[in-house]
Design an enzyme around this catalytic site. Structure first.
Site, PDB file in Angstrom:
ATOM      1  N   ASN A   1       0.799  -1.231   0.000  1.00  0.00           N
ATOM      2  CA  ASN A   1       0.000   0.000   0.000  1.00  0.00           C
ATOM      3  C   ASN A   1       0.832   1.282   0.000  1.00  0.00           C
ATOM      4  O   ASN A   1       0.322   2.335  -0.373  1.00  0.00           O
ATOM      5  CB  ASN A   1      -1.009  -0.007   1.155  1.00  0.00           C
ATOM      6  CG  ASN A   1      -0.351   0.054   2.511  1.00  0.00           C
ATOM      7  OD1 ASN A   1       0.735  -0.492   2.702  1.00  0.00           O
ATOM      8  ND2 ASN A   1      -0.979   0.707   3.456  1.00  0.00           N
TER       9      ASN A   1
ATOM     10  N   GLU B   1       5.340  -3.962  12.008  1.00  0.00           N
ATOM     11  CA  GLU B   1       4.240  -2.988  11.935  1.00  0.00           C
ATOM     12  C   GLU B   1       3.097  -3.662  11.200  1.00  0.00           C
ATOM     13  O   GLU B   1       3.258  -4.097  10.057  1.00  0.00           O
ATOM     14  CB  GLU B   1       4.681  -1.721  11.200  1.00  0.00           C
ATOM     15  CG  GLU B   1       5.609  -0.831  11.997  1.00  0.00           C
ATOM     16  CD  GLU B   1       4.993  -0.327  13.306  1.00  0.00           C
ATOM     17  OE1 GLU B   1       3.750  -0.323  13.437  1.00  0.00           O
ATOM     18  OE2 GLU B   1       5.771   0.021  14.216  1.00  0.00           O
TER      19      GLU B   1
ATOM     20  N   CYS C   1      -3.036   1.385   6.865  1.00  0.00           N
ATOM     21  CA  CYS C   1      -3.120   0.764   8.193  1.00  0.00           C
ATOM     22  C   CYS C   1      -3.678   1.745   9.205  1.00  0.00           C
ATOM     23  O   CYS C   1      -4.211   1.341  10.238  1.00  0.00           O
ATOM     24  CB  CYS C   1      -1.742   0.291   8.625  1.00  0.00           C
ATOM     25  SG  CYS C   1      -0.514   1.583   8.520  1.00  0.00           S
TER      26      CYS C   1
ATOM     27  N   GLU D   1       9.269   2.624  14.140  1.00  0.00           N
ATOM     28  CA  GLU D   1       9.947   2.877  12.868  1.00  0.00           C
ATOM     29  C   GLU D   1      10.125   4.383  12.726  1.00  0.00           C
ATOM     30  O   GLU D   1       9.479   5.168  13.406  1.00  0.00           O
ATOM     31  CB  GLU D   1       9.080   2.387  11.713  1.00  0.00           C
ATOM     32  CG  GLU D   1       8.958   0.899  11.651  1.00  0.00           C
ATOM     33  CD  GLU D   1       8.575   0.430  10.255  1.00  0.00           C
ATOM     34  OE1 GLU D   1       9.403  -0.190   9.595  1.00  0.00           O
ATOM     35  OE2 GLU D   1       7.441   0.717   9.844  1.00  0.00           O
TER      36      GLU D   1
HETATM   37  P1  NAD Z   1       0.902  -9.111   3.919  1.00  0.00           P
HETATM   38  O1  NAD Z   1       1.091  -9.475   5.338  1.00  0.00           O
HETATM   39  O2  NAD Z   1       0.132 -10.044   3.061  1.00  0.00           O
HETATM   40  O3  NAD Z   1       2.337  -8.974   3.211  1.00  0.00           O
HETATM   41  C1  NAD Z   1       3.311  -8.071   3.672  1.00  0.00           C
HETATM   42  C2  NAD Z   1       4.668  -8.511   3.143  1.00  0.00           C
HETATM   43  O4  NAD Z   1       5.000  -9.775   3.732  1.00  0.00           O
HETATM   44  C3  NAD Z   1       4.712  -8.730   1.633  1.00  0.00           C
HETATM   45  O5  NAD Z   1       5.981  -8.377   1.123  1.00  0.00           O
HETATM   46  C4  NAD Z   1       4.510 -10.238   1.515  1.00  0.00           C
HETATM   47  O6  NAD Z   1       5.032 -10.749   0.305  1.00  0.00           O
HETATM   48  C5  NAD Z   1       5.293 -10.715   2.720  1.00  0.00           C
HETATM   49  N1  NAD Z   1       4.892 -12.031   3.221  1.00  0.00           N
HETATM   50  C6  NAD Z   1       3.703 -12.670   3.069  1.00  0.00           C
HETATM   51  N2  NAD Z   1       3.745 -13.886   3.675  1.00  0.00           N
HETATM   52  C7  NAD Z   1       4.970 -13.981   4.239  1.00  0.00           C
HETATM   53  C8  NAD Z   1       5.613 -14.976   5.038  1.00  0.00           C
HETATM   54  N3  NAD Z   1       5.008 -16.117   5.358  1.00  0.00           N
HETATM   55  N4  NAD Z   1       6.873 -14.744   5.469  1.00  0.00           N
HETATM   56  C9  NAD Z   1       7.500 -13.587   5.172  1.00  0.00           C
HETATM   57  N5  NAD Z   1       6.952 -12.618   4.418  1.00  0.00           N
HETATM   58  C10 NAD Z   1       5.701 -12.801   3.958  1.00  0.00           C
HETATM   59  O7  NAD Z   1       0.313  -7.647   3.882  1.00  0.00           O
HETATM   60  P2  NAD Z   1      -0.127  -6.787   2.609  1.00  0.00           P
HETATM   61  O8  NAD Z   1      -1.410  -7.346   2.102  1.00  0.00           O
HETATM   62  O9  NAD Z   1       1.008  -6.618   1.657  1.00  0.00           O
HETATM   63  O10 NAD Z   1      -0.381  -5.354   3.283  1.00  0.00           O
HETATM   64  C11 NAD Z   1      -1.550  -5.045   3.959  1.00  0.00           C
HETATM   65  C12 NAD Z   1      -1.330  -5.115   5.451  1.00  0.00           C
HETATM   66  O11 NAD Z   1      -0.227  -4.295   5.824  1.00  0.00           O
HETATM   67  C13 NAD Z   1      -2.515  -4.586   6.240  1.00  0.00           C
HETATM   68  O12 NAD Z   1      -2.790  -5.458   7.302  1.00  0.00           O
HETATM   69  C14 NAD Z   1      -2.020  -3.244   6.766  1.00  0.00           C
HETATM   70  O13 NAD Z   1      -2.624  -2.805   7.947  1.00  0.00           O
HETATM   71  C15 NAD Z   1      -0.578  -3.525   6.955  1.00  0.00           C
HETATM   72  N6  NAD Z   1       0.186  -2.276   6.992  1.00  0.00           N
HETATM   73  C16 NAD Z   1       0.674  -1.874   8.189  1.00  0.00           C
HETATM   74  C17 NAD Z   1       1.379  -0.689   8.288  1.00  0.00           C
HETATM   75  C18 NAD Z   1       1.947  -0.245   9.587  1.00  0.00           C
HETATM   76  O14 NAD Z   1       2.890   0.528   9.578  1.00  0.00           O
HETATM   77  N7  NAD Z   1       1.430  -0.697  10.714  1.00  0.00           N
HETATM   78  C19 NAD Z   1       1.580   0.087   7.143  1.00  0.00           C
HETATM   79  C20 NAD Z   1       1.068  -0.365   5.935  1.00  0.00           C
HETATM   80  C21 NAD Z   1       0.372  -1.554   5.863  1.00  0.00           C
END
Ligand code: NAD
Length: 497
Positions: free
Chosen positions: A166, A264, A298, A476
């Site tokens: 995102n 995060e 998020c 962060e």
């Molecule tokens: P996601 O958890 O599906 O993926 C995040 C990253 O992790 C991607 O690069 C993905 O390829 C990788 N990943 C997936 N499975 C993995 C595994 N088993 N081991 C290691 N890496 C793995 O999340 P998304 O759909 O890309 O993003 C949306 C989520 O991110 C939402 O829940 C949102 O709230 C969160 N988010 C949080 C923040 C914050 O700062 N708190 C900021 C932006 C987005």
């Protein structure tokens, strides 16, 4: 190119810009055995590019290159790190329109939002360029005469940076820049949906004068590339942003192998609106917080907790203003909200629309698939009213353009509802009452609190942090992230012999 004393400048051949864009490993561009297509969510006929998919072997090579580069980079002068980061920031800012256009094309946020994100990524590199010079550690007075007692901060080692789709430029920037500034080497694994921005960023970093291996890019899917990176015993720390489910599962494995982590994760952010708020201001803030970037933040305001005296006016104005929001191609002038990022994400959102209705909330507006001139993942922003705090739409992160209004009798009840969540990222209040503001700031269980501002949108140099299931580990961004990117060494020394 930065002029870098003290490091061997990377002689990376310029990668092919047609065909499959390769990974960057050990200072060279390396094609993958496999590739992934990147599709424009505003026009699914438009293929943004094709990007290599890293293999297990690539993960091994990238980590081993980062490990080999670490001693040299960690011990190099602060000025070298500062120059490299400054050069990266300068180029990103100079190219913000082009990078923003690519970001909007592959992710679907509107062009102004995407250009602003590119600018922010550049500013983050510049901020951490200056952080490279900041004094590290502390000294204490020893109990023993003639003994010097100091706490040094040393770089961690190889850092794995795993990022979501995102914020495809800003989040990688706020992981990669501090990791390098504090003397670590990096293996960067962006989300599979947005390799274009990640690749463009890596291409800039690759020309900035880092030693070979200090920065590596591995594109691909989380379940294989991300998991292999997080599990690697030579990765000293993992800085991850993504969903709570993935973060917690991955975090348990990192803990088991003795790695460090900064996680995060998700949010379910409340915006409290009190009776004395100006309805026009409150609805503008709610719309910006809930629906900009199609709610895919998020920190999105997904729970709008509104007290009785303003509730009906608030809902009426929300519906009126939401009806005027233009949902269309992210790069079209005048678009307020672009498409959501992918078909599976839209299917999840539509499912939540049905869940909300089944639970008895009232769909006041939106939640419909929209047809536009180009085929894309368009969805009208949805507002539920008569929502109760125990409904799934008020408890689970939706991560899309859907918000729920919960009516509260009093400020105290609104605060209790705001805190009644597994998450704790951002929380906001709209009121002119200073005593209530002070109470809210002291009582709300969130890492970030906003007063008369949207719950989403933070200064680029401010720390970013959450509580409960939203975050784990040090913040962060900002100077505070030094806590994660460095380790302490406590030194007692009797130099006099
Ligand atoms: P996601 O958890 O599906 O993926 C995040 C990253 O992790 C991607 O690069 C993905 O390829 C990788 N990943 C997936 N499975 C993995 C595994 N088993 N081991 C290691 N890496 C793995 O999340 P998304 O759909 O890309 O993003 C949306 C989520 O991110 C939402 O829940 C949102 O709230 C969160 N988010 C949080 C923040 C914050 O700062 N708190 C900021 C932006 C987005």
């Amino acid at each position: 190119m930065a002029s870098c004393s003290g490091v061997s400048a990377l002689s990376a051949p310029h990668p092919h810009v047609t065909g499959v864009r390769p990974n960057f490993i050990a200072g060279s561009w390396r094609e993958g055995a496999d590739a992934l297509e990147n599709v424009n969510p505003s026009d699914t006929r438009d293929i943004v590019g094709t990007y290599a998919r890293a293999s297990a072997h690539d993960v091994e090579d990238a980590v081993s290159a980062a490990k080999a580069a670490f001693p040299h980079w960690a011990q190099g002068p602060a000025g070298t790190r500062a120059e490299v980061l400054d050069a990266i920031g300068t180029e990103i800012i100079a190219r913000k329109d082009e990078l923003g256009d690519l970001l909007a094309r592959e992710e679907g946020k509107t062009l102004p939002e995407a250009v602003a994100e590119a600018l922010r990524a550049g500013q983050i590199f510049k901020y951490f360029s200056a952080e490279s010079y900041r004094a590290e550690g502390a000294t204490y007075r020893s109990l023993r005469p003639g003994v010097t007692l100091e706490v040094r901060r040393e770089p961690l080692g190889v850092v794995g940076a795993i990022t979501p789709w995102n914020f495809p430029l800003a989040i990688p920037a706020w992981k990669i820049a501090p990791a390098l500034a504090f003397g670590n080497t990096v293996v960067f694994k962006p989300a599979g949906l947005v390799p274009g921005s990640a690749w463009a960023l890596a291409e800039i970093i690759a020309r900035a004068g880092l030693p070979a291996g200090a920065f590596n890019l591995l594109m691909g899917q989380g379940a294989d590339v991300g998991a292999a990176l997080a599990a690697h015993p030579d990765v000293a720390g993992v800085t991850f942003t993504g969903s709570t489910d993935v973060g917690r599962r991955m975090g348990a494995e990192i803990f088991a192998r003795g790695g460090r982590m900064q996680l995060e994760m998700g949010g379910k952010n409340p915006l409290i609106v009190l009776d004395d708020a100006d309805p026009d201001e409150a609805t503008d803030l709610a719309i910006a917080g809930a629906f900009h970037s199609a709610g895919q933040r998020c920190t999105a305001s997904s729970r709008l907790i509104v007290t009785g005296g303003i509730h009906d006016t608030f809902v009426e104005q929300m519906v009126e203003k939401m009806a005027r929001l233009r949902v269309d191609d992210a790069r079209k002038s005048g678009t307020d909200i672009g498409p959501v990022v992918s078909e599976p994400q839209r299917a999840i959102h539509l499912d939540y629309v049905h869940v909300g209705e089944r639970e008895g909330a009232v769909r006041a507006i939106g939640g419909d698939i929209l047809a536009r001139a180009t085929p894309g993942w368009y969805l009208s922003p949805a507002l539920f009213t008569s929502a109760r705090p125990d409904m799934r739409i008020c408890r689970e992160e939706i991560f899309g353009p859907i918000a729920a209004v919960i009516r509260a009798g009093t400020y105290e009840e609104a605060l209790a509802v705001a805190n009644d969540t597994d998450f704790g990222l951002s929380a906001g209040i709209v009121t002119k009452n200073r005593a209530r503001i002070d109470h809210f700031l002291a009582s709300v269980q969130a890492g970030m609190a906003q007063v008369n501002l949207p719950t989403a949108g933070m200064d680029f140099h401010a720390p970013f942090t959450g509580r409960k299931h939203s975050s784990f580990g040090p913040p962060e961004k900002g100077s505070e992230c030094r806590e994660f990117f460095t380790v302490a060494k406590v030194v007692h020394a009797a130099y006099g012999g």
